[in-house]
Design an enzyme around this catalytic site. Structure first.
Site, PDB file in Angstrom:
ATOM      1  N   TYR A  44      15.144  42.609  32.866  1.00  0.00           N
ATOM      2  CA  TYR A  44      14.985  43.938  32.264  1.00  0.00           C
ATOM      3  C   TYR A  44      14.234  43.831  30.945  1.00  0.00           C
ATOM      4  O   TYR A  44      13.363  44.655  30.651  1.00  0.00           O
ATOM      5  CB  TYR A  44      16.360  44.592  32.038  1.00  0.00           C
ATOM      6  CG  TYR A  44      16.216  46.014  31.537  1.00  0.00           C
ATOM      7  CD1 TYR A  44      16.120  47.069  32.434  1.00  0.00           C
ATOM      8  CD2 TYR A  44      16.130  46.282  30.174  1.00  0.00           C
ATOM      9  CE1 TYR A  44      15.946  48.373  31.991  1.00  0.00           C
ATOM     10  CE2 TYR A  44      15.951  47.583  29.716  1.00  0.00           C
ATOM     11  CZ  TYR A  44      15.860  48.628  30.619  1.00  0.00           C
ATOM     12  OH  TYR A  44      15.679  49.907  30.175  1.00  0.00           O
ATOM     13  N   PHE A  96     -11.207  65.314  29.183  1.00  0.00           N
ATOM     14  CA  PHE A  96     -10.735  64.819  30.470  1.00  0.00           C
ATOM     15  C   PHE A  96      -9.458  65.580  30.796  1.00  0.00           C
ATOM     16  O   PHE A  96      -8.673  65.915  29.901  1.00  0.00           O
ATOM     17  CB  PHE A  96     -10.500  63.305  30.493  1.00  0.00           C
ATOM     18  CG  PHE A  96     -10.070  62.863  31.857  1.00  0.00           C
ATOM     19  CD1 PHE A  96     -10.963  62.883  32.911  1.00  0.00           C
ATOM     20  CD2 PHE A  96      -8.751  62.511  32.116  1.00  0.00           C
ATOM     21  CE1 PHE A  96     -10.558  62.570  34.203  1.00  0.00           C
ATOM     22  CE2 PHE A  96      -8.347  62.193  33.407  1.00  0.00           C
ATOM     23  CZ  PHE A  96      -9.258  62.221  34.451  1.00  0.00           C
ATOM     24  N   THR A  97      -9.231  65.849  32.076  1.00  0.00           N
ATOM     25  CA  THR A  97      -8.156  66.759  32.509  1.00  0.00           C
ATOM     26  C   THR A  97      -6.787  66.414  31.905  1.00  0.00           C
ATOM     27  O   THR A  97      -6.203  67.214  31.177  1.00  0.00           O
ATOM     28  CB  THR A  97      -8.070  66.746  34.051  1.00  0.00           C
ATOM     29  OG1 THR A  97      -7.958  65.392  34.490  1.00  0.00           O
ATOM     30  CG2 THR A  97      -9.310  67.384  34.658  1.00  0.00           C
ATOM     31  N   ASP A 187     -10.353  56.130  24.756  1.00  0.00           N
ATOM     32  CA  ASP A 187      -9.909  56.077  26.148  1.00  0.00           C
ATOM     33  C   ASP A 187     -10.704  54.932  26.784  1.00  0.00           C
ATOM     34  O   ASP A 187     -11.873  55.082  27.137  1.00  0.00           O
ATOM     35  CB  ASP A 187     -10.190  57.405  26.847  1.00  0.00           C
ATOM     36  CG  ASP A 187      -9.696  57.405  28.292  1.00  0.00           C
ATOM     37  OD1 ASP A 187      -9.463  56.302  28.839  1.00  0.00           O
ATOM     38  OD2 ASP A 187      -9.548  58.493  28.879  1.00  0.00           O
ATOM     39  N   LYS A 230      -8.150  51.578  36.845  1.00  0.00           N
ATOM     40  CA  LYS A 230      -9.606  51.601  37.045  1.00  0.00           C
ATOM     41  C   LYS A 230     -10.182  50.200  36.758  1.00  0.00           C
ATOM     42  O   LYS A 230     -10.048  49.310  37.585  1.00  0.00           O
ATOM     43  CB  LYS A 230     -10.251  52.663  36.148  1.00  0.00           C
ATOM     44  CG  LYS A 230     -10.095  54.083  36.666  1.00  0.00           C
ATOM     45  CD  LYS A 230      -8.782  54.692  36.325  1.00  0.00           C
ATOM     46  CE  LYS A 230      -8.761  56.196  36.512  1.00  0.00           C
ATOM     47  NZ  LYS A 230      -7.401  56.748  36.291  1.00  0.00           N
ATOM     48  N   ARG A 354     -15.247  68.190  40.430  1.00  0.00           N
ATOM     49  CA  ARG A 354     -15.208  68.064  38.972  1.00  0.00           C
ATOM     50  C   ARG A 354     -16.051  69.206  38.406  1.00  0.00           C
ATOM     51  O   ARG A 354     -17.184  69.031  38.008  1.00  0.00           O
ATOM     52  CB  ARG A 354     -15.767  66.717  38.503  1.00  0.00           C
ATOM     53  CG  ARG A 354     -14.963  65.509  38.903  1.00  0.00           C
ATOM     54  CD  ARG A 354     -13.888  65.069  37.943  1.00  0.00           C
ATOM     55  NE  ARG A 354     -12.622  65.772  38.012  1.00  0.00           N
ATOM     56  CZ  ARG A 354     -11.438  65.234  37.710  1.00  0.00           C
ATOM     57  NH1 ARG A 354     -11.333  63.985  37.377  1.00  0.00           N
ATOM     58  NH2 ARG A 354     -10.343  65.952  37.747  1.00  0.00           N
ATOM     59  N   PHE A 421      -6.417  71.351  40.013  1.00  0.00           N
ATOM     60  CA  PHE A 421      -7.267  70.740  41.044  1.00  0.00           C
ATOM     61  C   PHE A 421      -6.480  69.852  42.004  1.00  0.00           C
ATOM     62  O   PHE A 421      -6.883  69.651  43.140  1.00  0.00           O
ATOM     63  CB  PHE A 421      -8.399  69.924  40.394  1.00  0.00           C
ATOM     64  CG  PHE A 421      -7.924  68.828  39.491  1.00  0.00           C
ATOM     65  CD1 PHE A 421      -7.572  69.095  38.182  1.00  0.00           C
ATOM     66  CD2 PHE A 421      -7.822  67.519  39.954  1.00  0.00           C
ATOM     67  CE1 PHE A 421      -7.119  68.079  37.345  1.00  0.00           C
ATOM     68  CE2 PHE A 421      -7.384  66.501  39.130  1.00  0.00           C
ATOM     69  CZ  PHE A 421      -7.019  66.784  37.824  1.00  0.00           C
TER      70      PHE A 421
END
Ligand code: PLP
Length: 430
Positions: A44, A96-97, A187, A230, A354, A421
């Site tokens: 843990y 960005f969303t 980001d 990514k 998009r 979306f």
């Protein structure tokens, strides 16, 4: 498509032939990453995999303090809640969303300060992700530096078509922000791909490795958040890293409320090990080149056939210009969503919207936001598909393009409140 409400997020994956919905969590892990999965230390607290991960992130990105999170939006949530206060403004190089929603939920207002060229799909500027420093400075003068907690800078700007930020721009941004005492948070989700474009296009970087350029870029920022799904070649994971020890203290305290203990942040030990290995693999020069060049291969096929796409071709995806393809449809007939549906119906290739659907509604007026870019994204997972798959995709897009004049738009018949979306439903206009 009818069952899925003409939304490819509502399809079952078994009904998809080539899946270009997203490059997020869909890349193939290497043999070394899979071997790492067998070395999971599932304690843990204090898992050895956490320390490998912390060391890898520090080695390649250079920030002092590290907080693990389950994925990118977990990190966005922590950072937004920790530093944004109601009434703040958060300038960024295009929204960005999930990032903007977290900024808004913390009481901030996002302000777009990307260069104008980014909003023009045909403009060939080599660094369409750059911040317009004049736009930023006039915002600072208008609202005051005290009301700007940080600049939200993204590499390989997703909503602009995967467009990079130059080293010269981030260096100048640092100088401007230093003058006003404003932080810069990055980001870093697709920063490795951004670095490839710097290596390829910016004077003085051709002989430097991706790893060296990456660290230099990050040195101009105060911290970063990461969707490791990514660049980092894993199916799940994320992190947040900062240089400020007080902020780190706050974040490390918050992570135990929302994500998990500060030595796992919502990830299993085995996932942290695969991620640590993935970080090192992601900066391999040959890997990044082949990844970006596969995207470019698909883009070039479409350009050669005269199909309008965002140019230059971006780092992680080819973006079709639905506004130009369906010039007979108005934006509230959802041209990009329509194109997504048509491509799937032609060939089982899954893409995503998009454009106006992703942009959502203005929180004050309640009206749709009408972004200049109305795009359909073909995002390519890393290390998954061959050039032959790209040929099939290109032919599908061509068939749909050739039939464009007969195509009608869609009406939205179900609209969720947040990030619509993902779950909205549509019906064809008859
Ligand atoms: C640029 C960018 N930032 C942040 C995120 C959010 O990350 P995640 O999907 O891991 O929550 C994503 C992915 O959707 C992204 O593309």
């Amino acid at each position: 498509m009818a069952e899925a409400g003409y939304n490819t997020f509502l399809l079952r994956s078994e009904d998809v032939y080539i899946d270009l919905l997203t490059d997020s969590g869909t890349s193939a892990m290497s043999d070394r990453q899979w071997a790492g999965m067998m070395l999971g230390d599932e304690a843990y607290a204090g898992s050895r995999n956490f320390y490998h991960l912390e060391e890898a992130a520090r080695n390649y990105y250079g920030y002092r303090y590290f907080v693990p999170t389950h994925q990118g939006r977990g990190a966005e949530h922590l950072l937004s809640q920790a530093v944004i206060k109601p009434g703040h403004y958060v300038p960024g190089n295009m929204y960005f969303t999930t990032t903007r929603l977290h900024q808004e939920m913390a009481g901030g207002t996002f302000v777009d300060v990307i260069i104008d060229e980014a909003h023009d799909p045909a403009n060939l500027h080599p660094f369409k992700g750059n911040v317009d420093l004049d736009k930023l400075e006039s915002l600072i003068k208008r609202v005051g530096a005290n009301n700007i907690p940080y600049v939200s800078l993204a590499g390989t700007v997703n909503m602009a078509g995967g467009q990079p930020v130059s080293m010269a721009n981030v260096r100048a941004l640092r100088e401007l922000c230093d003058r006003y005492g404003i932080r810069i948070y990055l980001d870093a989700t697709r920063m490795v791909e951004n670095v490839f474009f710097i290596q390829e296009r910016e004077k003085g970087y051709a002989d430097k490795s991706v790893a060296v350029i990456l660290k230099e870029f990050c040195s101009f920022t105060d911290g970063a958040w990461m969707s490791a799904k990514k660049d980092h070649l894993v199916n799940i994971g994320g992190w947040l890293a900062v240089n400020d020890s007080d902020l780190f203290d706050t974040l490390r305290n918050m992570v135990v409320i929302y994500e998990g203990l500060h030595t796992y942040g919502g990830m299993a030990g085995r996932d942290m090990e695969a991620l640590a290995i993935g970080i090192a693999e992601s900066v391999n020069d040959a890997h990044v080149r082949s990844r970006v060049e596969q995207v470019r291969y698909l883009g070039d096929l479409l350009i050669n056939w005269g199909i309008p796409i965002v140019q230059p071709v971006g780092g992680h995806a080819v973006f079709l210009d639905a506004k130009r393809i369906y010039s007979h449809l108005s934006q509230d007939q959802f041209p990009a969503q329509t194109l997504v549906a048509e491509i799937y119906l032609d060939s089982g290739v899954r893409s995503m919207e998009r454009g106006i659907v992703s942009a959502g509604r203005d929180s004050e007026t309640g009206d749709h936001r009408y972004p200049a870019l109305e795009l359909t994204r073909l995002a390519i997972p890393r290390r998954v598909y061959t050039q032959a798959h790209m040929d099939v995709v290109a032919e599908a897009v061509k068939a749909v393009y050739d039939a464009r004049k007969q195509t009608r738009g869609l009406a939205m018949v179900y609209e969720p409140k947040y990030l619509r979306f993902f779950q909205a439903r549509f019906e064809p206009i008859t």
